[in-house]
Scaffold this motif. Structure first.
Motif, mmCIF file in Angstrom:
data_model
loop_
_atom_site.group_PDB
_atom_site.id
_atom_site.type_symbol
_atom_site.label_atom_id
_atom_site.label_comp_id
_atom_site.label_asym_id
_atom_site.label_seq_id
_atom_site.Cartn_x
_atom_site.Cartn_y
_atom_site.Cartn_z
ATOM 1 N N LEU A 31 -3.977 55.763 32.359
ATOM 2 C CA LEU A 31 -2.950 55.251 33.261
ATOM 3 C C LEU A 31 -3.104 55.725 34.704
ATOM 4 C CD1 LEU A 31 -0.512 53.389 33.193
ATOM 5 C CD2 LEU A 31 0.926 55.367 32.682
ATOM 6 N N PRO A 32 -3.362 57.006 34.980
ATOM 7 C CA PRO A 32 -3.508 57.417 36.388
ATOM 8 C C PRO A 32 -4.618 56.662 37.117
ATOM 9 C CG PRO A 32 -3.210 59.333 34.976
ATOM 10 C CD PRO A 32 -3.400 58.165 34.067
ATOM 11 N N MET A 33 -5.746 56.435 36.444
ATOM 12 C CA MET A 33 -6.846 55.704 37.071
ATOM 13 C C MET A 33 -6.460 54.259 37.349
ATOM 14 S SD MET A 33 -9.995 56.018 38.139
ATOM 15 C CE MET A 33 -10.622 57.471 37.292
ATOM 16 N N ILE A 34 -5.736 53.648 36.414
ATOM 17 C CA ILE A 34 -5.312 52.260 36.582
ATOM 18 C C ILE A 34 -4.323 52.148 37.733
ATOM 19 C CG2 ILE A 34 -4.032 50.378 35.474
ATOM 20 C CD1 ILE A 34 -5.235 51.520 32.784
ATOM 21 N N GLN A 35 -3.360 53.079 37.795
ATOM 22 C CA GLN A 35 -2.379 53.049 38.872
ATOM 23 C C GLN A 35 -3.027 53.289 40.225
ATOM 24 O OE1 GLN A 35 0.363 55.987 37.426
ATOM 25 N NE2 GLN A 35 1.587 54.489 36.308
ATOM 26 N N GLU A 36 -4.054 54.126 40.264
ATOM 27 C CA GLU A 36 -4.764 54.347 41.519
ATOM 28 C C GLU A 36 -5.463 53.064 41.967
ATOM 29 O OE1 GLU A 36 -8.633 56.820 43.131
ATOM 30 O OE2 GLU A 36 -7.345 57.762 41.623
ATOM 31 N N ALA A 37 -6.071 52.338 41.025
ATOM 32 C CA ALA A 37 -6.758 51.091 41.370
ATOM 33 C C ALA A 37 -5.770 50.056 41.907
ATOM 34 C CB ALA A 37 -7.479 50.550 40.146
ATOM 35 N N ALA A 79 7.773 48.897 33.368
ATOM 36 C CA ALA A 79 6.674 49.165 32.448
ATOM 37 C C ALA A 79 5.488 49.849 33.123
ATOM 38 C CB ALA A 79 6.206 47.860 31.808
ATOM 39 N N ASP A 80 4.793 50.673 32.351
ATOM 40 C CA ASP A 80 3.495 51.206 32.777
ATOM 41 C C ASP A 80 2.405 50.166 32.556
ATOM 42 O OD1 ASP A 80 4.577 53.800 33.312
ATOM 43 O OD2 ASP A 80 4.464 54.257 31.166
#
Length: 458
Positions: A432-438, A127-128
């Motif tokens: 999503l990209p910002m969350i995955q980076e965090a 899941a994302d």
């Protein structure tokens, strides 16, 4: 020359082979890069496993309640005693305006077609994001309306707190939470008091809220408020959280049904508010005696609803001043009624910005200008008729975007599923990209590291 050329061929082959063998191996693709390169770019959602009693079972409990909501007159509660046939989610205006939690969970059920932007996955590792299916608003409202008086802010004897605690304990002990620290988990918290006692514990997650009002500001009338119940300013942000629309309570008016609107400006609601809504009382006193302006105080019961329908559908403009929070359901009732919103709320945040431009169908006025005698009515009277027509046509085009119920009759056949629910999922996907980076940054921090929160972005 021919001999030299023939000798060069094996040399070039040897050099190429050496380059391939000796060059550093390419780093593995990041998850987001893998996703972007794949054929299916839908948001992959895992639904956390919670007992039915925390979502659909709460609806069963609500419809079984024998008495009316204690906050309103018994005759004003449309749900109690329960009608023979009723809506899937409560019709009480106090609760219905926050119904996003129901429609979002429904969009993830097998056979649903209301969210083509998402794909439900069976394994959290694929899941994302992880959706937490807790009806936090319904839980809170049932405690407020049917619990012991004053029990909501206490933990003892508070059924809503018991449910909050159960959800947090189940979710935060799951490997999915531990993998990301909760940053990829989604909580639907449309009611400003939803998950009141555990907010700090879920603050890293993606919060779906109607605005940030009341989340990190203390009530100006309550100096003794417990600050531990407030999420700090650094913990709510447009970088990770999503502003979602209220569910409008008034019927949708078709552009073809629009008629003359003899009233210049209309407002119906409570005059006295706290916090940022203190300006509403001053604005009321300035406007109440203006010609062609209607300022009504009332509750959205059956009588109040009919008054609101008539008032909004016969007025050019509908006033939207800040209340206890910067926004309210009134804004989306105005859009449904094709009444041009006049927004007097300096700290307002709005749903789906970047996808739609509110200046194309709404008017924004600073509190300082609105407080000047005669300024607002003079400004509105000088807006050309042609411009008002443009605003209204643009409003008609965005009406479907604010609809949660996918049975909305005005949906065009070509885009039958692109309403509020699908726009919310698309907005989450954008983050999503910002969350995955965090999440990635958090993984590399060694034990014992203490880094203060620095983001003051809103």
């Amino acid at each position: 020359m021919k001999r030299l050329a023939l000798l060069a061929v094996p040399v070039l082959l040897l050099l190429s082979l050496s380059f391939l063998l000796l060059r550093p191996s390419s780093p593995p693709l990041l998850f987001s890069q893998q996703q972007a390169s794949g054929p299916d770019r839908r948001l992959r959602v895992y639904v956390a496993e919670l007992p039915r009693a925390l979502n659909s079972g709460l609806l069963d409990l609500y419809w079984s309640l024998p008495a009316a909501d204690s906050r309103i007159p018994a005759s004003s509660d449309p749900d109690h005693p329960p009608p023979r046939t009723h809506s899937p989610y409560p019709d009480s205006p106090l609760i219905k305006q926050y119904s996003a939690e129901y429609w979002l969970l429904a969009s993830l059920q097998p056979g649903s077609s209301s969210a083509p932007a998402v794909r439900v996955v069976a394994d959290w590792r694929d899941a994302d994001v992880v959706f937490v299916p807790f009806f936090a608003t319904l839980s809170a409202e049932m405690e407020l309306g049917w619990g012991a008086k004053g029990a909501f802010r206490r933990k003892e004897g508070n059924e809503d707190y018991r449910r909050q605690r159960e959800v947090v304990d189940l979710v935060t002990t799951h490997p999915a939470w531990q993998r990301s620290g909760g940053r990829d988990h989604i909580f639907v918290l449309t009611d400003p008091v939803a998950m009141w006692h555990v907010r700090k514990e879920i603050a890293p997650a993606i919060l779906l809220v109607v605005d940030f009002g009341g989340w990190y500001k203390l009530d100006s009338n309550s100096a003794s408020s417990n600050i531990s119940h407030m999420i700090q300013h650094t913990q709510v942000s447009l970088l990770k959280d999503v502003i979602v629309p209220y569910t409008h309570l008034l019927p949708t008016m078709q552009l073809s049904a629009n008629k003359d609107r003899p009233t210049l400006l209309y407002f119906k609601g409570a005059k006295h508010r706290h916090r940022g809504g203190l300006a509403r009382e001053k604005l009321w006193d300035l406007m109440v005696n203006e010609p062609d302006v209607v300022m009504e105080e009332g509750f959205p019961n059956a009588t109040g609803r009919e008054q609101s329908i008539k008032g909004m559908q016969t007025s050019e403009f509908c006033l939207h001043p800040a209340g206890d929070t910067p926004t309210s359901c009134r804004l989306f009732d105005a859009v449904a009624s094709l009444c041009i919103p006049v927004i007097v709320s300096d700290e307002i945040e709005l749903p789906f910005e970047g996808m739609i431009d509110y200046t194309e169908f709404a008017i924004f006025v600073s509190v300082s200008n609105a407080m000047r005698p005669k300024w607002l009515t003079n400004y509105l009277r000088n807006i050309p008729r042609e411009q008002k027509g443009v605003f209204r046509r643009n409003m008609a085009r965005v009406q479907p975007i604010f609809e949660y119920d996918n049975s909305y009759p005005r949906r065009m056949a070509s885009v039958p599923q692109d309403g509020a629910v699908n726009h919310i999922w698309k907005k989450i996907h954008q983050k999503l990209p910002m969350i995955q980076e965090a999440v990635t940054r958090e993984k590399r921090k060694p034990d014992g590291t203490s880094i203060p929160l620095r983001c003051h972005c809103t």
